[in-house]
Write a protein that holds these residues in place. Structure first.
Motif, short mmCIF file in Angstrom:
data_model
loop_
_atom_site.label_atom_id
_atom_site.label_comp_id
_atom_site.label_asym_id
_atom_site.label_seq_id
_atom_site.Cartn_x
_atom_site.Cartn_y
_atom_site.Cartn_z
N GLU A 59 0.84 -1.21 0.00
CA GLU A 59 0.00 0.00 0.00
C GLU A 59 0.87 1.25 0.00
O GLU A 59 0.59 2.22 -0.71
N GLN A 60 1.94 1.24 0.77
CA GLN A 60 2.87 2.37 0.81
C GLN A 60 3.51 2.59 -0.57
O GLN A 60 3.63 3.73 -1.03
N ARG A 62 2.23 1.77 -3.45
CA ARG A 62 1.19 2.27 -4.35
C ARG A 62 0.94 3.76 -4.13
O ARG A 62 0.69 4.51 -5.09
N ARG A 63 0.99 4.19 -2.86
CA ARG A 63 0.85 5.63 -2.58
C ARG A 63 2.02 6.41 -3.17
O ARG A 63 1.84 7.50 -3.72
#
Length: 109
Positions: A59-60, A62-63
């Motif tokens: 997720e990090q 992707r951010r």
């Protein structure tokens, strides 16, 4: 900030996402192939913990990719290097340290 640097940042983010996705998929596959009770295994981290840790890292990443894409869009629009809050120029040193920043140091604090 050059478009080349942002391109390199984007390539690195995509590579990180691909590597983390492969690792995540391997952990999921290993947990499905095993009938071990990993919740009570005294030998270390549980499979569930590893899976959640990888999910958070993914997720990090992707951010990070989304931030790079936003910076590339700003370059294309001619607004890169301008604070989104006050409109002032962002210091080159700040852009060098944080190429995807959207605010000047005054607005960030």
């Amino acid at each position: 900030m050059s478009a080349d640097r942002l391109g390199a940042e984007r390539t690195a983010a995509l590579a990180q996402i691909a590597a983390l996705t492969r690792e995540f998929d391997a952990v999921v596959a290993a947990s499905q192939a095993s009938n071990a009770d990993d919740e009570h295994d005294p030998e270390g981290a549980t499979i569930a913990f590893e899976r959640q840790q990888l999910a958070a890292l993914l997720e990090q990443a992707r951010r990070r990719l989304a931030e790079v894409d936003a910076a590339v869009t700003a370059v294309e629009a001619g607004t890169y290097g301008r604070c989104e809050t006050c409109g002032a120029p962002i210091a080159p040193e700040r852009l060098e340290a944080r190429p995807t920043t959207r605010t000047c140091i005054a607005c960030a604090t």
